[in-house]
Design a protein around this motif. Structure first.
Motif, mmCIF file in Angstrom:
data_model
loop_
_atom_site.group_PDB
_atom_site.id
_atom_site.type_symbol
_atom_site.label_atom_id
_atom_site.label_comp_id
_atom_site.label_asym_id
_atom_site.label_seq_id
_atom_site.Cartn_x
_atom_site.Cartn_y
_atom_site.Cartn_z
ATOM 1 N N LEU B 10 0.836 -1.209 0.000
ATOM 2 C CA LEU B 10 0.000 0.000 0.000
ATOM 3 C C LEU B 10 0.871 1.258 0.000
ATOM 4 C CD1 LEU B 10 -2.894 1.255 0.344
ATOM 5 C CD2 LEU B 10 -2.384 1.290 2.782
ATOM 6 N N LEU B 12 0.521 5.651 -0.490
ATOM 7 C CA LEU B 12 -0.449 6.739 -0.528
ATOM 8 C C LEU B 12 0.263 8.069 -0.654
ATOM 9 C CD1 LEU B 12 -3.634 7.187 1.532
ATOM 10 C CD2 LEU B 12 -1.955 9.030 1.565
ATOM 11 N N THR B 49 -7.239 4.853 5.772
ATOM 12 C CA THR B 49 -7.297 4.170 4.481
ATOM 13 C C THR B 49 -8.167 2.921 4.582
ATOM 14 O OG1 THR B 49 -5.047 4.927 4.118
ATOM 15 C CG2 THR B 49 -5.873 3.279 2.589
ATOM 16 N N ARG B 52 -11.541 3.878 4.010
ATOM 17 C CA ARG B 52 -11.552 4.817 2.877
ATOM 18 C C ARG B 52 -12.052 6.205 3.268
ATOM 19 N NH1 ARG B 52 -13.865 2.027 -2.457
ATOM 20 N NH2 ARG B 52 -13.647 4.177 -3.093
ATOM 21 N N ASP B 55 -10.666 9.053 1.099
ATOM 22 C CA ASP B 55 -11.269 9.422 -0.175
ATOM 23 C C ASP B 55 -11.762 10.863 -0.171
ATOM 24 O OD1 ASP B 55 -10.919 6.756 -0.471
ATOM 25 O OD2 ASP B 55 -12.872 6.365 -1.372
ATOM 26 N N LYS B 61 -3.819 9.971 -3.716
ATOM 27 C CA LYS B 61 -3.640 8.876 -4.677
ATOM 28 C C LYS B 61 -3.197 7.634 -3.923
ATOM 29 C CE LYS B 61 -0.540 7.782 -7.873
ATOM 30 N NZ LYS B 61 0.686 8.137 -8.569
ATOM 31 N N ILE B 62 -3.819 6.518 -4.218
ATOM 32 C CA ILE B 62 -3.507 5.285 -3.497
ATOM 33 C C ILE B 62 -3.167 4.175 -4.485
ATOM 34 C CG2 ILE B 62 -4.442 3.505 -1.946
ATOM 35 C CD1 ILE B 62 -6.317 5.704 -0.840
ATOM 36 N N THR B 63 -2.089 3.427 -4.214
ATOM 37 C CA THR B 63 -1.812 2.213 -4.990
ATOM 38 C C THR B 63 -1.648 1.059 -4.010
ATOM 39 O OG1 THR B 63 0.573 2.516 -4.918
ATOM 40 C CG2 THR B 63 -0.577 3.518 -6.772
ATOM 41 N N GLU B 65 -2.982 -2.794 -2.420
ATOM 42 C CA GLU B 65 -4.204 -3.554 -2.227
ATOM 43 C C GLU B 65 -4.554 -3.627 -0.739
ATOM 44 O OE1 GLU B 65 -4.986 -7.447 -4.611
ATOM 45 O OE2 GLU B 65 -4.432 -7.970 -2.562
ATOM 46 N N ASP B 72 -11.263 -6.863 -2.167
ATOM 47 C CA ASP B 72 -10.448 -5.662 -2.385
ATOM 48 C C ASP B 72 -11.322 -4.424 -2.175
ATOM 49 O OD1 ASP B 72 -8.861 -3.631 -3.170
ATOM 50 O OD2 ASP B 72 -8.541 -4.328 -5.230
ATOM 51 N N PHE B 74 -10.782 -1.366 -2.767
ATOM 52 C CA PHE B 74 -10.716 -0.323 -3.794
ATOM 53 C C PHE B 74 -11.302 -0.779 -5.115
ATOM 54 C CE2 PHE B 74 -7.077 0.799 -0.980
ATOM 55 C CZ PHE B 74 -7.624 1.969 -0.495
ATOM 56 N N VAL B 80 -18.579 2.126 -0.886
ATOM 57 C CA VAL B 80 -17.794 2.643 0.235
ATOM 58 C C VAL B 80 -18.658 2.788 1.482
ATOM 59 C CG1 VAL B 80 -18.115 5.045 -0.423
ATOM 60 C CG2 VAL B 80 -16.124 4.386 0.919
#
Lengths: 286, 251, 317
Positions: B10, B12, B49, B52, B55, B61-63, B65, B72, B74, B80
């Motif tokens: 993860l 962010l 996170t 969420r 958000d 920006k989040i990458t 899992e 998942d 996302f 949400v």
């Protein structure tokens, strides 16, 4: 985890969103319609002759020069009085007043003043300025009526900006051995110029749009005078003239021409208020 | 014990600043996991996170899992609101709504479509009992919640979170605004709640982490430095930086 | 000037209070300075009291000039008389039609304007993208700046004929036309005051709601709006005050006949009753107009008190 929110909730959310959008669209649409309609109807009616002549029943000419002049005179006269009164009251409240009860009374009075309808101002202005002080129906009587009306506006904007003058400035000036009045004159008042200017702009806007308070105080005359002569005689401002042309004479062309002029001025005043606000905010943030 | 939340790689960013770097962590259910670390280390960001709440912040920006119960969070199909119903949250500052105690608790269930007085009454009582505050305020259900003390307000907020029957409870420094006695009550409550719920708690207070948590994760500068049994972390930390932090050499 | 600050500000008698010996000239100038400061203080005090003076002036004038006609006509007959015939041979001065028209007109304007203004405010304060917010807010302040005679003019030429043709009534100048114009005119007050109240709602309330799984829209209406209810109530009361006090725009679209209120009939409001007859009135008729103004003023004072109540509560929340 459940897959998603229920249909009922979805429907509620959609409904509320649609209602919000409709309301915003309606509000924005109304403004757009009013501005374009008045401009489209009024701008073609504006001519050089209209702006620079006075009306005459003999020649059938219609001109709004006197009304323009009257409006300018009444604005100037009202501002001359309202600035020192409003700003002075604000200085008293913010710098001098120690008695909390008195402050509350004064502030309540100011709030009351800003809630009184203009027709009542017109009536009392007529009784007090025109009859009691024997000014007759005159621009001056109208202007003084408007002074009372706009007092709370200037008071409030000045007071708000006085609150932003840092206490350290005052302490610094006192520390140098300055007397109270000197501190106010050199440190406090320059710090609240923005509030006074904002108050003036708002007042000009209100005076420009005011009619009910002027009907019985400033009257309906359409004669061209100089400033001081004008103050002592009766005269219609642009708004009062609009009313008379539209309601009593059915001259809608002229009425729309005046409406368009008022609309342009209103937009300019809004813009000025916005720009002044932004300018002073920037300067303060520096 | 199975893991209810699994986090893989993860990252962010807030705009161009990276706040979380390659976080990998598995959070077991029916346990208390404490997130510790100095201010600005990313522990609160990480917590937010998980349900969420990040958000809401523009420019995030989040990458990587995050899986909750295997899903998942996302993924595009995930609602949400349902995620937040399952993963409840308690904030740093007690934030009851300016309504009655009853309406505060009933807010969540009502939002999720539960009607009927008997049902709601039942939920309100059960939630308040679970949050160990029923006896204190059962006579004041119709009173404005803002009239309660800070500690009571925070337990009310916990009860409010419990009322929507979450699986996980995220607590973001829930005792930092409270006095020691109220703090003690909240800690007791947290320990009792892990029977039914999974708790992830951010804390500044290392004693608190030791007292109540089963696992501890140590964050530093957006990285997860060390994660393991609380006892192990506090007795034989592997990483030098963890040791420095828990022995009070920085923080 | 090298005297220490403290001495100058303290109220110790300048001649006997200090123990150091001062040169008399300096002392003299100090006294003058004090007198000057006192004078300035007096001036500012006077300026501060002017607002109070103005309110007293208005109140006293309205009472003094409003009471005689009520006495002559009789309070009950004046307030509840259904007929206003001020220029008839045996004049009748019942202002119930005006009172009811003002109340109905205001209620109608509120019923129409408040939902629109309120929903606009929620959208602008909470949901709108910044650009939309900037543009619509500017539009709302334009609405606030348009002079009431311009509203009246557009109402006369668009609304009145429109009502006549849509509802097939002989004259569109009616209570309905006035209600629509008033609803538009109070919109800016309602939007702006509501926005201020909604923006003051702490973010924490909204976060808590979202964390419970409520959507943003649900959060605005179920948490933000109830939290801002005092401020929104103040917005409504402000709208009531604006609507009940408006004269010119209403005069231009309402037909100005002293009927009992009915949606499609020409009506006269408290404000327009004063405005329309003042220029040619005399005697008891003129005094009765002052009495109408007094009644209007009492309404306004009541509304102001309500406004203050809600504003205070909203500040405390």
């Amino acid at each position: 985890m459940q897959p998603g929110i229920s249909k009922k909730r979805r429907a509620y959310i959609l409904l509320m969103r649609i209602l919000m959008w409709l309301s915003v669209a309606l509000t924005a649409g109304l403004v757009l319609f009013l501005v374009t309609y008045v401009m489209a109807k009024g701008l073609p009616e504006i001519s050089w002759n209209l702006l620079t002549t006075k009306p005459s029943y003999l020649s059938g000419n219609i001109g709004i020069l006197p009304d323009i002049l009257n409006t300018v005179y009444i604005i100037i006269a009202a501002l001359i009085f309202v600035i020192p009164l409003g700003a002075g009251a604000a200085v008293y409240l913010n710098e001098y007043a120690r008695n909390k009860k008195l402050v509350a009374v004064i502030e309540y009075a100011a709030e009351t003043l800003s809630g009184i309808p203009s027709i009542i101002y017109g009536l009392v202005g007529m009784l007090f300025f025109c009859s009691f002080l024997d000014m007759q129906t005159s621009l001056l009587a109208g202007a003084l009526t408007l002074v009372i009306m706009n007092l709370p506006t200037v008071l409030r904007t000045t007071q708000e900006s006085l609150k932003t003058v840092p206490q350290s400035y005052r302490e610094g000036a006192f520390g140098l051995g300055a007397g109270k009045w000197r501190v106010i004159r050199t440190v406090v008042l320059p710090g609240c110029v923005d509030g006074i200017i904002t108050g003036c702009i708002l007042s000009v806007g209100r005076i420009l749009g005011e009619s009910a308070a002027l009907l019985f105080t400033a009257g309906f005359a359409h004669a061209v005078h100089g400033f001081f002569e004008g103050l002592n005689s009766a005269g219609a401002t642009l708004t009062v003239a609009l009313y008379v042309y539209a309601k009593e004479q059915g001259e809608f062309g002229v009425a729309f021409a005046i409406a368009a002029i008022l609309m342009v001025l209103t937009l300019l005043i809004q813009l000025a208020a916005m720009l002044v606000g932004r300018y002073f905010k920037k300067r303060r943030d520096l | 014990m199975s893991d209810i939340i699994t986090v893989k790689d993860l990252c962010l960013w807030y705009g161009s600043a990276q706040a979380l770097k390659d976080i990998n962590i598995n959070i077991p259910e029916h346990a208390i996991t404490a997130l510790i670390g100095p201010s600005g280390c990313g522990k609160s960001t990480f917590l937010k996170t998980l349900n969420r709440m990040n958000d809401l912040i523009p420019g995030v920006k989040i990458t990587g899992e995050v899986r909750y119960a295997g899903q998942d969070i996302f993924a595009p199909g995930v609602d949400v609101n349902m995620l937040r119903k399952d993963i409840g949250m308690v904030f740093q500052k007690p934030n009851p709504f300016p309504m009655s105690v009853y309406d505060n608790i009933a807010y969540g269930p009502r939002t999720h479509g539960i009607k009927g007085k008997a049902k709601l009454d039942d939920i309100v009582e059960r939630s308040l009992r679970d949050a160990a505050i029923w006896d204190e305020i059962k006579d004041r259900l119709k009173k404005n919640a803002l009239g309660l003390s800070g500690g009571q307000q925070q337990r009310l907020c916990i009860a409010r979170a419990l009322a929507v029957e979450p699986q996980v409870l995220l607590m973001d420094e829930p005792t930092s605004a409270l006095d020691p006695i109220s703090t003690g009550k909240i800690e007791e409550l947290a320990s009792a709640l892990k029977e039914k719920y999974t708790i992830v708690i951010v804390t500044h207070n290392m004693q608190q982490a030791v007292r109540i948590s089963d696992q501890t994760a140590f964050f530093l500068l957006g990285e997860l430095v060390e994660y393991g049994d609380t006892e192990t972390i506090f007795s034989v930390p592997v990483d030098k930086r963890t040791e420095d932090y828990i022995t009070g050499r920085f923080g | 000037m090298c005297l220490p600050m403290k001495k100058r500000q303290s109220k110790i008698d300048p001649v006997t209070g200090g123990s150091d010996i001062r040169p008399p000239v300096l002392w003299d100038s100090l006294m003058k300075k004090q007198a000057f400061e006192n004078f300035i203080y007096g001036v500012f005090l006077l300026l501060g009291l002017i607002t109070v003076g103005c309110v007293l002036l208005i109140t006293v004038y309205l009472i003094i000039s409003g009471i005689p006609a009520i006495r002559e006509i009789g309070l009950f007959k004046f307030l509840f008389g259904k007929t206003w015939a001020s220029t008839a041979k045996t004049p009748q001065f019942g202002i119930l039609p005006f009172i009811l028209t003002s109340i109905y007109g205001t209620a109608g304007a509120i019923a129409l304007g408040v939902p629109i203004g309120f929903l606009t405010a929620v959208y602008l304060a909470k949901a709108a993208p910044p650009k939309v917010k900037a543009v619509v807010s500017a539009a709302v302040s334009v609405l606030a700046g348009i002079p009431s005679v311009v509203y009246g003019l557009v109402g006369m030429l668009v609304l009145v004929p429109g009502i006549r043709s849509i509802f097939h009534v002989p004259d569109g100048a009616s209570l309905l036309a006035a209600i629509v114009v008033l609803a538009v005119m109070i919109l800016p007050s309602i939007v702006n005051v509501s926005i201020t109240a909604l923006e003051a709602v702490p973010q924490e309330y909204e976060d808590a709601s979202l964390a419970l799984g409520a959507t943003p829209t649900e959060t605005y209406f179920r948490v933000s709006v109830p939290a801002a209810r005092s401020g929104i109530a103040a917005a409504v009361v402000l709208g009531v005050g604006r609507a009940i006090g408006e004269a010119m725009a209403v005069m231009m679209v309402s037909g100005n006949v002293a009927n009992m209120p009915s949606l499609f009939q020409s009506v006269r409001f408290l404000t327009t009753a004063v405005a329309s007859e003042m220029s040619y009135s005399s005697g008891l008729q003129r005094q009765a107009l002052f009495s109408i103004a007094l009644v209007l003023y009492l309404f306004i004072l009541l509304i102001n008190a309500a406004l203050n109540f809600f504003l205070k509560r909203s500040k405390e929340a």
